[in-house]
Write a protein that holds these residues in place. Sequence first.
Motif, PDB file in Angstrom:
ATOM      1  N   GLY A 533       3.090  -5.778  -1.102  1.00  0.00           N
ATOM      2  CA  GLY A 533       4.263  -6.646  -1.040  1.00  0.00           C
ATOM      3  C   GLY A 533       4.018  -8.055  -0.574  1.00  0.00           C
ATOM      4  O   GLY A 533       4.966  -8.838  -0.460  1.00  0.00           O
ATOM      5  N   ILE A 534       2.766  -8.428  -0.294  1.00  0.00           N
ATOM      6  CA  ILE A 534       2.462  -9.798   0.138  1.00  0.00           C
ATOM      7  C   ILE A 534       2.312 -10.665  -1.099  1.00  0.00           C
ATOM      8  O   ILE A 534       1.408 -10.454  -1.920  1.00  0.00           O
ATOM      9  CB  ILE A 534       1.181  -9.840   0.998  1.00  0.00           C
ATOM     10  CG1 ILE A 534       1.344  -8.929   2.215  1.00  0.00           C
ATOM     11  CG2 ILE A 534       0.877 -11.270   1.419  1.00  0.00           C
ATOM     12  CD1 ILE A 534       2.509  -9.252   3.116  1.00  0.00           C
ATOM     13  N   ALA A 535       3.190 -11.657  -1.247  1.00  0.00           N
ATOM     14  CA  ALA A 535       3.213 -12.462  -2.465  1.00  0.00           C
ATOM     15  C   ALA A 535       2.272 -13.650  -2.416  1.00  0.00           C
ATOM     16  O   ALA A 535       1.779 -14.099  -3.451  1.00  0.00           O
ATOM     17  CB  ALA A 535       4.644 -12.955  -2.724  1.00  0.00           C
ATOM     18  N   ARG A 536       1.992 -14.195  -1.250  1.00  0.00           N
ATOM     19  CA  ARG A 536       1.223 -15.440  -1.161  1.00  0.00           C
ATOM     20  C   ARG A 536      -0.242 -15.229  -1.528  1.00  0.00           C
ATOM     21  O   ARG A 536      -0.782 -14.127  -1.431  1.00  0.00           O
ATOM     22  CB  ARG A 536       1.345 -16.048   0.234  1.00  0.00           C
ATOM     23  CG  ARG A 536       0.669 -15.249   1.333  1.00  0.00           C
ATOM     24  CD  ARG A 536       0.718 -15.999   2.649  1.00  0.00           C
ATOM     25  NE  ARG A 536       2.089 -16.169   3.120  1.00  0.00           N
ATOM     26  CZ  ARG A 536       2.488 -17.215   3.836  1.00  0.00           C
ATOM     27  NH1 ARG A 536       1.643 -18.177   4.142  1.00  0.00           N
ATOM     28  NH2 ARG A 536       3.742 -17.302   4.257  1.00  0.00           N
ATOM     29  N   GLU A 537      -0.855 -16.328  -1.947  1.00  0.00           N
ATOM     30  CA  GLU A 537      -2.278 -16.281  -2.284  1.00  0.00           C
ATOM     31  C   GLU A 537      -3.106 -16.150  -1.007  1.00  0.00           C
ATOM     32  O   GLU A 537      -2.757 -16.704   0.040  1.00  0.00           O
ATOM     33  CB  GLU A 537      -2.683 -17.551  -3.035  1.00  0.00           C
ATOM     34  CG  GLU A 537      -2.111 -17.634  -4.442  1.00  0.00           C
ATOM     35  CD  GLU A 537      -2.557 -16.482  -5.316  1.00  0.00           C
ATOM     36  OE1 GLU A 537      -3.767 -16.151  -5.298  1.00  0.00           O
ATOM     37  OE2 GLU A 537      -1.692 -15.888  -5.994  1.00  0.00           O
ATOM     38  N   LEU A 538      -4.219 -15.415  -1.105  1.00  0.00           N
ATOM     39  CA  LEU A 538      -5.072 -15.170   0.051  1.00  0.00           C
ATOM     40  C   LEU A 538      -6.409 -15.887  -0.126  1.00  0.00           C
ATOM     41  O   LEU A 538      -6.862 -16.124  -1.255  1.00  0.00           O
ATOM     42  CB  LEU A 538      -5.313 -13.666   0.218  1.00  0.00           C
ATOM     43  CG  LEU A 538      -4.053 -12.792   0.333  1.00  0.00           C
ATOM     44  CD1 LEU A 538      -4.449 -11.327   0.407  1.00  0.00           C
ATOM     45  CD2 LEU A 538      -3.231 -13.190   1.551  1.00  0.00           C
ATOM     46  N   SER A 539      -7.032 -16.209   0.985  1.00  0.00           N
ATOM     47  CA  SER A 539      -8.347 -16.849   0.952  1.00  0.00           C
ATOM     48  C   SER A 539      -9.348 -15.935   0.259  1.00  0.00           C
ATOM     49  O   SER A 539      -9.381 -14.726   0.524  1.00  0.00           O
ATOM     50  CB  SER A 539      -8.800 -17.144   2.384  1.00  0.00           C
ATOM     51  OG  SER A 539     -10.185 -17.431   2.408  1.00  0.00           O
ATOM     52  N   PRO A 540     -10.196 -16.481  -0.624  1.00  0.00           N
ATOM     53  CA  PRO A 540     -11.152 -15.625  -1.342  1.00  0.00           C
ATOM     54  C   PRO A 540     -12.350 -15.207  -0.506  1.00  0.00           C
ATOM     55  O   PRO A 540     -13.199 -14.447  -0.968  1.00  0.00           O
ATOM     56  CB  PRO A 540     -11.594 -16.524  -2.513  1.00  0.00           C
ATOM     57  CG  PRO A 540     -11.467 -17.918  -1.985  1.00  0.00           C
ATOM     58  CD  PRO A 540     -10.264 -17.893  -1.067  1.00  0.00           C
ATOM     59  N   TYR A 541     -12.412 -15.695   0.732  1.00  0.00           N
ATOM     60  CA  TYR A 541     -13.589 -15.420   1.558  1.00  0.00           C
ATOM     61  C   TYR A 541     -13.466 -14.071   2.263  1.00  0.00           C
ATOM     62  O   TYR A 541     -12.375 -13.554   2.515  1.00  0.00           O
ATOM     63  CB  TYR A 541     -13.784 -16.540   2.582  1.00  0.00           C
ATOM     64  CG  TYR A 541     -13.970 -17.891   1.931  1.00  0.00           C
ATOM     65  CD1 TYR A 541     -15.108 -18.162   1.165  1.00  0.00           C
ATOM     66  CD2 TYR A 541     -13.012 -18.890   2.064  1.00  0.00           C
ATOM     67  CE1 TYR A 541     -15.278 -19.401   0.548  1.00  0.00           C
ATOM     68  CE2 TYR A 541     -13.172 -20.129   1.461  1.00  0.00           C
ATOM     69  CZ  TYR A 541     -14.298 -20.372   0.697  1.00  0.00           C
ATOM     70  OH  TYR A 541     -14.474 -21.587   0.081  1.00  0.00           O
ATOM     71  N   ALA A 542     -14.615 -13.518   2.616  1.00  0.00           N
ATOM     72  CA  ALA A 542     -14.661 -12.201   3.245  1.00  0.00           C
ATOM     73  C   ALA A 542     -13.943 -12.177   4.591  1.00  0.00           C
ATOM     74  O   ALA A 542     -13.481 -11.118   5.027  1.00  0.00           O
ATOM     75  CB  ALA A 542     -16.117 -11.758   3.415  1.00  0.00           C
ATOM     76  N   SER A 543     -13.826 -13.325   5.254  1.00  0.00           N
ATOM     77  CA  SER A 543     -13.163 -13.363   6.562  1.00  0.00           C
ATOM     78  C   SER A 543     -11.707 -12.921   6.470  1.00  0.00           C
ATOM     79  O   SER A 543     -11.111 -12.490   7.469  1.00  0.00           O
ATOM     80  CB  SER A 543     -13.243 -14.764   7.160  1.00  0.00           C
ATOM     81  OG  SER A 543     -12.632 -15.711   6.294  1.00  0.00           O
ATOM     82  N   SER A 544     -11.115 -13.020   5.271  1.00  0.00           N
ATOM     83  CA  SER A 544      -9.728 -12.580   5.114  1.00  0.00           C
ATOM     84  C   SER A 544      -9.599 -11.075   5.338  1.00  0.00           C
ATOM     85  O   SER A 544      -8.506 -10.582   5.641  1.00  0.00           O
ATOM     86  CB  SER A 544      -9.202 -12.939   3.722  1.00  0.00           C
ATOM     87  OG  SER A 544      -9.905 -12.216   2.720  1.00  0.00           O
ATOM     88  N   LEU A 545     -10.695 -10.347   5.207  1.00  0.00           N
ATOM     89  CA  LEU A 545     -10.656  -8.895   5.393  1.00  0.00           C
ATOM     90  C   LEU A 545     -10.261  -8.513   6.811  1.00  0.00           C
ATOM     91  O   LEU A 545      -9.676  -7.447   7.045  1.00  0.00           O
ATOM     92  CB  LEU A 545     -12.021  -8.275   5.060  1.00  0.00           C
ATOM     93  CG  LEU A 545     -12.492  -8.427   3.611  1.00  0.00           C
ATOM     94  CD1 LEU A 545     -13.938  -7.964   3.480  1.00  0.00           C
ATOM     95  CD2 LEU A 545     -11.586  -7.647   2.669  1.00  0.00           C
ATOM     96  N   LEU A 546     -10.610  -9.360   7.770  1.00  0.00           N
ATOM     97  CA  LEU A 546     -10.283  -9.074   9.172  1.00  0.00           C
ATOM     98  C   LEU A 546      -9.098  -9.909   9.658  1.00  0.00           C
ATOM     99  O   LEU A 546      -8.958 -10.173  10.851  1.00  0.00           O
ATOM    100  CB  LEU A 546     -11.510  -9.296  10.060  1.00  0.00           C
ATOM    101  CG  LEU A 546     -12.709  -8.386   9.774  1.00  0.00           C
ATOM    102  CD1 LEU A 546     -13.805  -8.608  10.811  1.00  0.00           C
ATOM    103  CD2 LEU A 546     -12.292  -6.920   9.756  1.00  0.00           C
TER     104      LEU A 546
END
Length: 754
Positions: A533-546
């Motif tokens: 349900g999260i609509a916004r774009e996310l950073s493509p970097y691995a740090s977004s995983l945490l």
Amino acid sequence: MFTWRRVRVALLIVALAVVGFALYLDFEVRHAFEGRRFALPARVYARALELYPGARIDPDALARELKLLGYHEGLRGAEPARYEQHGDEFRLVTRAFNFWDGPQAAQDLRVDFRDGRVSALRDSGAHNLALARLDPMRIGGIYPAHNEDRLLVRLDEIPPHLVEALVAIEDRKFFSHHGIDPRGLARAFVSTVSGRGVQGGSTLTQQLVKNFFLSPERTLRRKFTEIIMAVLLELHYEKNEILETYLNEIYLGQDRNRAIHGVGLAAHFYFNKPIKELTLPESALLVGMVKGPGLYNPHRHPDRALARRDLVLAEMHRQTAIDDARFQAARATPLGVVAKPSLGTSPHPAFLDLVRRHLKRDYHEEDLRSEGLLVFTTLDPLIQRAAEAALSGRLAALDRSRSRERTLEGAVVVTSTQSGEVMALVGGRDPLYEGFNRALDAERPVGSLLKPAIFLTALARPDVYTLATPLDDSPLVWKSRGAPDWEPQNYDKTSHGEVPLRTALAQSYNQATARLGITLGVPEVHRTVHALGIARELSPYASSLLGAVELSPLEVTQMYQTIASGGFRTPPRAVREVLTADGKPLQRYGLRVEKAFEPEPVYLLTAAMQDVVREGTAQGLRRYLPDTLAVAGKTGTTDELRDSWFAGFSGDRLAVVWVGYDDNHPAALTGASGAMTVWGELMAAIPNEPLVPPVPEQIEIVWIDPANGLRANADCAGALELPFYRGSAPTANSPCVPAHAEGSGKSWWRRLFE
């Protein structure tokens, strides 16, 4: 001769100008008055409490609800809004109310309770009822300019003694003059020319013209305009029409930033009753306040208000509007105003902000502020109060223990896991503050709250991952072109070697989780986040995983709502129905459900999140909640301890809490030491169903030896029963299993209820 001609021409020009001005004013008066369309705010209501046999509510909660609704203890025949309580038995008379599905008359009810639920519901004739609804609590409005609020009433609804009081004190010749009082005007003229300033002498008609048509400036030109318009108004309209409009227009006080206009709303605001039920002394008090609502405010200046009320009564007595007995009885009556807290446009402005944003998708702002729409929302007043108290109380306690100059802030969102209805929303530690709404607009890094998306992605691949799959929690350095090296560390700065997947989530191990996410692929994990349900774009970097992703508490709620509902995406909603001002259905907002995930991986993830509470980073919730609730949740902590998060759910409630500083200064709080304590206090204060999700068809329960991840039985020391996709569980037996032994014992969720 030439001079007289010029004079006549000048007089003719002046006369024509006066006539033209009068004709212009006549058009303005008729155009505005014939419509007489007051700008009526949209009136916003909480959910209506439904009572039925089996409803989960206890006597104390019903008593709190009735007090919030302004019901009084002690029955008086069939008088509405009254109740009596005798232990676990209630008798109450409800108010009549116009619901979405039609009007409901007042009801005389008997309600019995047993074990925290309604055990019996009957009417006054002892007939069993299937359902009864209380009138909903009004929680605010969407107001026109200057936050004017009013409740329109007809003249035949207004007690005659209120009209008599008004005429006696404000304009005793109202029913005989033609808009102006020559003697009053003469007094005003003498006062003006003597240098004491422009004075009143105004009739009720002039007062209405001044309030309805003109600016508040005090000049001779405006006074002249007022006189002409008053005469024109009397020429075109009946006295009763003028009087009714006056009584709906008059300003009678201030409730913080909300202006109280009209006797209809004033009756509710000061006495918590409809206008037709006002007594003589109550009517006299309202009339006395016309001269100066601030000066004679009965809450702030009770002695002054009492003296003014008695002056009105004395004038009515002098003019023989009331006899000696009524006069003496009325004077002996106390003011009787209700002790209302000052709430302004809403006692819950953050929730009202969400309602306004939802409605703006379908309605123009001007319609919301002027058409008098009736808006029925999902807010549960008791849960809202509990959320406000938990947030304010815990933040104050945390501030006291830290001796810091800054004050912590926070936000809370509570929804129904089944419907996605927003039951409570708090935008900050001061629930009455109408400024920055952190629940909707505070976009903060979410930290470990994003981890369930990684584990859900993995568990959707049962051929590779199960809850018992070992993960590598050794140090990790990730190199990516265009970005600095990323080297995540565990909170305890310790590597734990090989750990089961369920333990990696329960203990929130960063290294194991990051390595799992990289193996799965960052884009694949992001697809799961979007499906949640999260609509916004996310950073493509691995740090977004945490959790190097900034989300608002409401966005986090949407993500966890999909998990709590078993994989069905349901947008959080705050509005149920909208009616027109006269009670006709306009729009209904139904439940929107979309399947986002198969039930099996969500069931496995929920089991792992229950382990977070049972044995992981959130096991401190045992101080607040019994193990039998078996809640699931996840702590969230960001870099340098700037943000503290907790998201979790029971069988029917989901709550998300954020705690931190507005200036992004480190809060020195983990998810467990900050937000989780707010969550625990909140959930302990409201009713909850245990979390026992239905077991999907493709799930089987298998005994596992945690020492080696192999199949076990109940006799193996420390053995656990874990859910698996059918066919994905280990097939090899642990050494603790004797040859031909069969597993026995009770499953892990059954043990919770022993």
